[in-house]
Scaffold this active site. Sequence first.
Site, PDB file in Angstrom:
ATOM      1  N   LYS A 116       0.809  -1.294  -0.014  1.00 33.55           N
ATOM      2  CA  LYS A 116      -0.101  -0.041  -0.008  1.00 33.55           C
ATOM      3  C   LYS A 116       0.873   1.251   0.040  1.00 33.55           C
ATOM      4  O   LYS A 116       1.954   1.270   0.716  1.00 33.55           O
ATOM      5  CB  LYS A 116      -0.950  -0.050   1.381  1.00 33.55           C
ATOM      6  CG  LYS A 116      -1.987   1.129   1.393  1.00 33.55           C
ATOM      7  CD  LYS A 116      -2.789   0.778   2.517  1.00 33.55           C
ATOM      8  CE  LYS A 116      -4.034   1.838   2.626  1.00 33.55           C
ATOM      9  NZ  LYS A 116      -4.781   1.534   3.911  1.00 33.55           N
ATOM     10  N   SER A 197      -9.550   1.514   3.117  1.00 34.22           N
ATOM     11  CA  SER A 197      -8.770   2.326   2.094  1.00 34.22           C
ATOM     12  C   SER A 197      -7.634   1.620   1.519  1.00 34.22           C
ATOM     13  O   SER A 197      -7.013   1.947   0.625  1.00 34.22           O
ATOM     14  CB  SER A 197      -7.967   3.390   3.137  1.00 34.22           C
ATOM     15  OG  SER A 197      -7.102   2.905   3.928  1.00 34.22           O
ATOM     16  N   SER A 221     -10.144  -0.540   7.197  1.00 31.98           N
ATOM     17  CA  SER A 221      -9.257  -0.663   5.878  1.00 31.98           C
ATOM     18  C   SER A 221      -8.749  -1.704   5.407  1.00 31.98           C
ATOM     19  O   SER A 221      -8.157  -1.773   3.983  1.00 31.98           O
ATOM     20  CB  SER A 221      -8.258   0.463   5.942  1.00 31.98           C
ATOM     21  OG  SER A 221      -9.035   1.825   5.981  1.00 31.98           O
TER      22      SER A 221
END
Length: 518
Positions: A116, A197, A221
């Site tokens: 990420k 996210s 997330s």
Amino acid sequence: MNPPSPWRLFLFWSLIFMCLTILSSGLNTIKCRAHAFSIKEATIDDIQLAFRHTQLTSRQLVEFYLNEIQRLNPLLRGVIEVNPDALYLADKADHERSTKAPVSLSKLHGIPILLKDNIATKDKLNTTAGSLALLGSIVPRDAGVVVKLRKAGAVILGKASLSEWAHFRGSNVPSGWCARSGQGKNPYVLSVDPCGSSSGSAISVAANMAAVSLGTETDGSIICPSDANSVVGIKPTVGLTSRAGVIPISPRQDTVGPMCRTVADAVYVLDAIVGFDHRDKATGEASKYIPYGGYKQFLKLNGLKGKRLGILNNTFDFEDSSISQVFYRHFKTLRKEGAVLVDHPDDFNLEDILSASESDEGAALKAEFKIALNAYLRDLVASPVRSLADAIAFNLKFSKLEMIKEYGQDLFLDAQATTGIGTKEKAALLNLSKLSRDGYEKFMRKNKLDAWMIPGAEGAPILAFEGYPGISVPAGYIEGQPLGILFGGLKGAEPKLIEIAYAFEQATKVRKPPSFRP
Ligand SMILES: *[C@@H]1O[C@H](CO)[C@@H](O)[C@H](O)[C@H]1NC(C)=O
Ligand SMILES: *[C@@H]1O[C@H](CO)[C@@H](O)[C@H](O)[C@H]1NC(C)=O
Ligand SMILES: *[C@@H]1O[C@H](CO)[C@@H](O)[C@H](O)[C@H]1NC(C)=O
């Protein structure tokens, strides 16, 4: 299903015949065996076996994923950047494998992993949380988890997209959208929210653009995109994995965890990234949870036997809902595998937690974000922005850019207006901690639960406030749209959760590769 056409049958038998001919002539055994190995959907165990049998190299693996990224990413936008050194790292891994004893190599050796974009790497890749404001910033060092990945011999493949700033810029910023790569798409049904996210991490492993990936979670997330994109997500106990070098929201709630196609893959990644890091104090305290021999010993087929699982969600009462139908089937399987299901256990009020996540959690996170983000930005070697105030000013300066104007930055502004952990924040933190310790922990002990389960990602806030762990596993598809099941536990419950998640996965084998429906 249609019966196979004569043409297909012909192709199938010709292939078999060709293979047999090549085999019997002994000309090119390797090539023929290699046909049986498909990189698409390959697990870490498959890949390591193929490495050992010299059917596959890390270079071939990286080349495959780079190709798939080139082919699929313009549509899916799960990847922001690929590592210009990925092939070099793969060659290095291939060389090491040829010179070292196989037992000395970790499960992740030579395995391409996507990170990420809020996880810092000190290499040619940028670390930007998806924001243009951090493009060109220079991080002082690899994040703690990246140090461990490199030591394990993993190949850093690139950076995954995310909801910009891990969804802490503006409440109207869509899930899976960031300024650097646009809107991430759900590979199962393109029009469906990929959730965030850690959207890009989930999208990319689901669509075979990487072998495995890392996401981060503050509240939902990892769990929510895992649920939405039909992958396995492990949200570790806070402190089990280092947050040093991760663009933060809240040191109290942030955690780094694997997102993969199978429970075993996720557990191998977890084994590689857990442990002490002197740059993250919480790892000292949480180290006590790490079992001797790591987590892979809990990948047991009979892992459900004797486990007490609480059923938290009332949807199960409505026989006609499609979610219930999926879950009734699973309840049968869970019981058959030896689990004891505790139907609607006493003293649990999900509503209390959900309402606290609206008010108290929001208040705490905003103040914590400002402090933690300012510290992260100050620590950078160079950066276009050095504080939350700078980032806000950057967004205003570029507010003519459509998306920035449209989606706003209300969370940034609210956070900037905070002045540290004051009376209001202290009261909110006290409430969150009470709900967790006096509410949740007592509830778990009173009902003697090993874990609880709930469909989808709705249970994420239960785990958020005090840093409890959870694992999301693919559970079904409703009109092509994935549905996950979340198992949650108490701090340090990873061994039990892994036993439950693995045995559930192996008994149900639900996950299918994505079909890219419109
Ligand atoms: C990082 O960002 C710079 C722009 O500042 C760009 O030139 C470079 O290509 C990016 N790195 C990668 C690996 O994409
Ligand atoms: C249970 O979960 C489903 C699916 O996530 C959700 O739609 C529903 O509102 C939840 N029900 C309750 C009572 O929490
Ligand atoms: C804490 O919880 C109480 C009772 O639920 C509520 O009235 C109060 O507003 C909360 N405090 C804060 C600071 O949010």
